[in-house]
Design an enzyme around this catalytic site. Structure first.
Site, PDB file in Angstrom:
ATOM      1  N   TYR A   1     -49.843  -3.690  33.988  1.00  0.00           N
ATOM      2  CA  TYR A   1     -50.793  -2.663  33.545  1.00  0.00           C
ATOM      3  C   TYR A   1     -51.895  -2.475  34.595  1.00  0.00           C
ATOM      4  O   TYR A   1     -51.962  -1.462  35.270  1.00  0.00           O
ATOM      5  CB  TYR A   1     -51.451  -3.063  32.212  1.00  0.00           C
ATOM      6  CG  TYR A   1     -50.594  -2.903  30.982  1.00  0.00           C
ATOM      7  CD1 TYR A   1     -49.229  -2.625  31.053  1.00  0.00           C
ATOM      8  CD2 TYR A   1     -51.151  -3.043  29.716  1.00  0.00           C
ATOM      9  CE1 TYR A   1     -48.450  -2.491  29.911  1.00  0.00           C
ATOM     10  CE2 TYR A   1     -50.389  -2.918  28.563  1.00  0.00           C
ATOM     11  CZ  TYR A   1     -49.039  -2.641  28.657  1.00  0.00           C
ATOM     12  OH  TYR A   1     -48.304  -2.517  27.529  1.00  0.00           O
TER      13      TYR A   1
ATOM     14  N   GLU B   1     -51.972  -7.426  21.514  1.00  0.00           N
ATOM     15  CA  GLU B   1     -52.632  -8.424  22.366  1.00  0.00           C
ATOM     16  C   GLU B   1     -54.006  -8.772  21.819  1.00  0.00           C
ATOM     17  O   GLU B   1     -54.385  -9.935  21.757  1.00  0.00           O
ATOM     18  CB  GLU B   1     -52.765  -7.896  23.794  1.00  0.00           C
ATOM     19  CG  GLU B   1     -53.373  -8.941  24.737  1.00  0.00           C
ATOM     20  CD  GLU B   1     -53.486  -8.451  26.177  1.00  0.00           C
ATOM     21  OE1 GLU B   1     -53.559  -7.245  26.394  1.00  0.00           O
ATOM     22  OE2 GLU B   1     -53.512  -9.313  27.064  1.00  0.00           O
TER      23      GLU B   1
END
Lengths: 357, 392
Positions: free
Chosen positions: B123, B239
C-alpha cells in the site's frame, strides 16, 4: 450476554434528562448557585414525580426498587445538567444505609418518606472514607454524637443524617445537629460542616455498610462526572461549529477538531467503565470495590482533562461567568476531590487486589 | 445489562477449555511447536478460519460474535497460540470473501489460511502515507497484462512473502481515488527487488520494494479495475479492528503486574514503590475501560446497532495504551530497561524494550493517531472537514 443499557434504563436516562432540562435550566441553576435561594426544593419535588428519590428504595417501602446501575444512569443525566439535587445523599446513600443496616422499624419510619421526597437525608462519611482534616470526626457515647464532620453531602436542611463515627460505624441522627455551609468552588452542590453536641443517634447494624456506601458514592460521583464531561464535550463541539475565525468555523481546524476527538476518545471507554462499576456493585460483589475505585479515579482524571479542554476550545468566553460553562468545570473539580482524590482512591484499588499493604 | 453466559455458551466455553487442555503439549509459552500443524488443527476444530466457508478451506460455522469472543478469551487465558494471524489471513482473506471472484477465492483463500502462502501488503509509498490515494506506482497496459513500475515502503514480511496484494494506478487520467486497482502477484515475478528496512528495534520488520516493468495478468485485479481504493478500505477496516484488541492489552497489563511483583531493586519490590504503583493503577483503569468498551462493541455487533464513537476510538486508544504499558515496564525496570538484544541481565528476552519501540509503529501504522482523530471528529462528532488547500 448483553453489555448495554436496557430499554427501561434508556427511558429512565431520557426522562431524567428531559425533566432536569425543564426543571433546572442554567438560569435556574445559577439562581441557586449565587445563593439567591437556600434550597432547590422545587427541583427535587419535580423529580419526585419521576420517582427519583425512591429509585433505590424497595417497592415495599414505596420506592422503585432499582439498582445502582439505574442510579448511575440518573446521576449521569443530573451531572450533565449540574443539577442542584440531594440525589447522592438522599436517594442513594441514605437508602442504602437503611436497607443494609436499619431495623425494620427504622426502615418503616424513614424509607417511605425518603421515597416520596417528603423527607431528605444527608450523609457524613468524609472522615471515615478519605481521612480526617482539621480535627474533624465524630465520637458516639451513650447513644449521643459529639464532634463535627466536614464535607457533609446534602446535609443542609436534611431531616435525617447518616453519620460515620471515628471507628467507621454508622449512625442515624435527627435534628438537632447544626449545619454550616462550606463555601466551595461548586455552589451547585453545597457541602456542609455538621456539628454534633450531644445529638441523639441510633446505630445502624451492619459491618459492611460503610464499604458499600463508599463504593456506591464513588460510582455515582463518577457517573456525574461522565455526564458533566459529556455536556462539556457537546458544548465545545457545538461552539466550534458556530464560531468563525480566519473566515471559517473553528471546528474545521484540525487543532480544534483534535481537541474534541481527544475528549470523545477519553469519554467513550469511560462510559463503559462506569456502567460496569455500577453493574458490579449490583451483581458481582467480588469486583465491586475495585471497579468503583477505578471508576472514581479514572473519571476524575479524564474529567479534569475534558473540563480544561472544553474551556480551551471555547476560548476566552469559556472563562466567563456570562456563558456559565464554569459550572460544569467546577462540578468536575468538586467530584474529583470528594471522598478521596484520585491518588488516594487508586491506592485503595491497589490494596483490594493485594498489590499494596 | 446481563453479563451471564447462557447454558449453551457455557458449554461452548467448556469445549474450548477441554480442547486446549488436550493439546497443551503442542505449544510452549504461546508458541506452537509446529506452526502449520497447529494451524490445521485449529481450522479442523473451528478455532481458526471459523466462519469461512468449507468450500474455501475454512471451518464453515455461522458467525457468532460471542463464540468468537469466548475462543479469544480462553486462548489468552491458556496462553495458547492463536494460529496464523498474518496480513494474508487477517486482511486479504476477508477482502477476497467480500469482493474476490469465485476463482480467486478458490485459488487463494485455502492455502493462505493453512499458512502455505505468505502475503505482504503493498500500500504505502514514500510519497503516499496518510494520503494513500495519491500513490504513484503505475501499471501500464500491455495486452492482457499490466507492466508495473514504482516503489512501495513499510512492506512487512516482503522478504518472506510468496505473494503481494498491491495497490497500483491503472487509470492515470481518473480522479485520484478512482484510478487505483487492487492486484495480486507473486513476489518471484521478474523485476521485483526487496530491500530490508531496519527500524530502531534493530530488526528489519519492514522493507522497501521496487518494481521495474513487473508483468502481471490483468485477471489478477480484485474487485474491478479502478475500484482498488474501495477494495483497500475494506481491508483497512479489518486492520484497524485488529490493532486495538483489548484482550491482548489486558494480557500485557497482567504480565506487567507480574513483572512489578517479582522484580526488586535494593531488596524492594517495584510494586511496593507508591509512584510506580500509582502509574500501574492509572493504566489498569484504562485497560478496564477499553475492555468494557469492547464488550459494548460486541453487544452492538450482536444486536446490529451501530457502535458509533465507541468503535471509532478503539484504534487510537488501544495503540496508545499498549505503548504506555510498555513504557511503564521500561521505567519499572530502570537501568535493566535499557538492556537489549541479549545478556544475562535482560528480562523477558527484551520483549518490553522491543514493544516499547515497535508499538510506536503501530500508533503510526493503519492511519496515524492524527488521522484517527480526524475520523473521530468528522464521523463521530460531525465536525467539518478541513477545507482542501486548493479551495482555501
Amino acid at each position: 450476554m448483553r453489555f448495554a443499557l436496557s430499554e427501561d434504563q434508556k427511558m429512565l436516562q431520557a426522562s431524567v434528562g428531559k425533566a432536569i432540562a425543564d426543571l433546572a435550566p442554567l438560569d435556574r441553576v445559577r439562581r441557586y448557585a449565587e445563593g439567591k435561594e437556600t434550597i432547590a426544593a422545587d427541583i427535587w419535588a419535580g423529580l419526585s414525580d419521576l420517582g427519583l428519590p425512591g429509585l433505590m428504595i424497595p417497592e415495599a417501602h414505596g420506592g422503585l426498587g432499582l439498582g445502582l446501575l439505574e442510579a448511575a444512569v440518573a446521576a449521569e443525566a443530573l451531572g450533565g445538567a449540574v443539577a442542584p439535587t440531594p440525589f447522592l445523599g438522599s436517594a442513594v446513600l441514605a437508602p442504602l444505609a437503611l436497607t443494609l443496616g436499619g431495623t425494620p422499624e427504622q426502615q418503616a419510619r424513614w424509607l417511605p418518606k425518603l421515597a416520596s421526597g417528603e423527607a431528605t437525608a444527608g450523609v457524613c462519611i468524609a472522615e471515615a472514607v478519605a481521612g480526617a482534616r482539621d480535627g474533624a470526626g465524630v465520637v458516639a457515647k451513650d447513644g449521643r454524637l459529639e464532634g463535627f464532620c466536614l464535607f457533609g453531602l446534602d446535609a443542609q436542611d436534611a431531616d435525617l443524617l447518616v453519620v460515620a463515627d471515628r471507628d467507621g460505624k454508622l449512625w442515624l441522627a435527627e435534628r438537632p445537629a447544626e449545619t454550616a455551609v462550606m463555601s466551595s468552588i461548586d455552589e451547585t452542590r453545597r457541602l456542609s460542616e455538621v456539628i454534633f453536641a450531644g445529638t441523639p443517634a441510633e446505630p445502624l447494624a451492619s459491618n459492611e455498610a460503610l464499604t458499600r456506601l463508599r463504593d456506591a458514592a464513588w460510582v455515582v460521583l463518577a457517573a456525574e462526572m461522565l455526564g458533566a464531561g459529556q455536556t462539556m464535550l457537546e458544548k465545545a463541539v457545538a461552539y466550534a461549529k458556530e464560531r468563525k475565525q480566519f473566515g471559517r468555523v473553528i471546528g474545521s481546524f484540525q487543532a480544534v477538531k483534535h481537541l474534541c476527538a481527544e475528549m470523545a476518545a477519553e469519554l467513550e471507554p469511560a462510559r463503559a467503565l462506569v456502567w460496569y462499576a455500577a453493574y458490579a456493585f449490583d451483581h458481582a460483589p467480588e469486583e465491586a470495590s475495585l471497579m468503583a475505585a477505578h471508576a472514581k479515579a479514572h473519571l476524575s482524571e479524564i474529567g479534569r482533562f475534558v473540563a480544561r479542554t472544553s474551556t480551551e476550545v471555547h476560548g476566552g468566553i469559556g472563562m466567563t461567568d456570562l456563558l456559565g460553562l464554569h459550572y460544569w468545570f467546577k462540578r468536575l473539580g468538586q467530584n474529583r476531590q470528594l471522598l478521596g482524590g484520585p491518588e488516594k482512591v487508586r491506592e485503595y484499588a491497589a490494596r483490594v487486589q493485594g498489590l499494596a499493604a | 445489562m446481563d453479563l451471564t453466559l447462557t447454558p449453551e455458551m457455557a458449554r461452548f466455553r467448556d469445549e474450548v477449555r477441554a480442547f486446549l487442555q488436550a493439546h497443551r503439549s503442542e505449544y510452549d509459552a504461546g508458541q506452537p511447536k509446529d506452526v502449520l500443524a497447529w494451524q490445521r488443527l485449529l481450522i479442523d476444530n473451528g478455532y481458526a478460519a471459523r466462519t469461512i466457508p468449507k468450500a474455501y478451506g475454512g471451518y464453515g460455522a455461522e458467525p457468532d460474535i460471542l463464540k468468537s469472543r469466548i475462543i479469544t478469551e480462553e486462548f489468552i487465558r491458556a496462553d495458547a497460540p492463536r494460529g496464523i494471524a498474518n496480513q494474508g489471513v487477517s486482511m486479504l482473506v476477508p477482502t477476497l470473501l467480500e469482493v474476490g471472484s469465485e476463482e480467486q477465492k478458490k485459488q487463494w483463500i485455502g492455502p493462505t489460511l493453512r499458512g502455505e502462502v505468505i502475503w505482504c501488503q503493498g500500500y504505502s509509498e514514500p510519497g503516499a502515507g496518510s494520503d494513500l490515494a495519491s500513490l504513484q506506482t503505475k501499471a501500464i497496459e500491455a495486452g492482457d497484462d499490466f507492466l508495473i513500475s514504482g516503489q512501495k515502503i513499510w512492506t512487512s514480511t516482503a522478504h518472506q512473502a510468496d505473494m503481494i496484494f498491491c495497490l497500483v494506478r491503472t487509470e492515470p487520467d481518473a480522479p485520484k481515488h478512482e484510478g487505483i486497482s487492487y492486484i495480486l502477484f507473486p513476489m518471484t515475478t521478474p523485476g521485483i527487488e526487496v530491500r530490508p528496512l531496519t527500524t530502531m528495534t534493530g530488526h528489519a520488520e519492514f522493507n522497501e520494494v521496487f518494481f521495474t516493468d513487473v508483468r502481471v495478468p490483468k485477471a489478477n485485479v480484485v474487485g474491478g479495475r479502478g475500484r482498488g481504493w474501495f477494495v483497500a478500505n475494506t481491508t483497512l477496516k479489518h486492520e484497524r479492528g485488529m490493532l486495538g484488541d483489548p484482550n491482548a492489552t489486558e494480557a500485557r497489563l497482567n504480565a506487567l503486574i507480574e513483572l512489578m511483583k517479582t522484580e526488586t531493586v535494593g531488596g524492594e519490590r517495584i510494586i511496593d514503590n507508591p509512584l510506580f504503583r500509582d502509574r500501574l493503577m492509572q493504566l489498569q483503569a484504562r485497560v478496564f475501560a477499553m475492555k468494557f468498551n469492547g464488550m459494548r462493541l460486541l453487544t452492538a455487533a450482536q444486536t446490529g446497532e451501530g457502535a458509533g464513537l465507541a468503535g471509532l476510538v478503539v484504534k487510537l486508544q488501544g495503540c496508545e495504551l499498549n505503548h504506555q504499558i510498555a513504557a511503564l515496564a521500561i521505567d519499572a525496570l530502570g537501568e535493566l530497561g535499557i538492556l537489549y538484544h541479549d545478556g544475562p541481565h535482560l528480562r523477558a528476552r527484551g520483549n518490553w524494550q522491543r514493544n516499547y519501540m515497535f508499538d510506536l509503529g503501530l500508533i503510526i501504522g493503519g492511519g496515524t493517531a492524527q488521522i484517527q482523530k480526524n475520523i473521530i471528529s468528522e464521523r463521530g462528532l460531525g465536525m467539518p472537514r478541513e477545507p482542501s488547500p486548493a479551495k482555501a
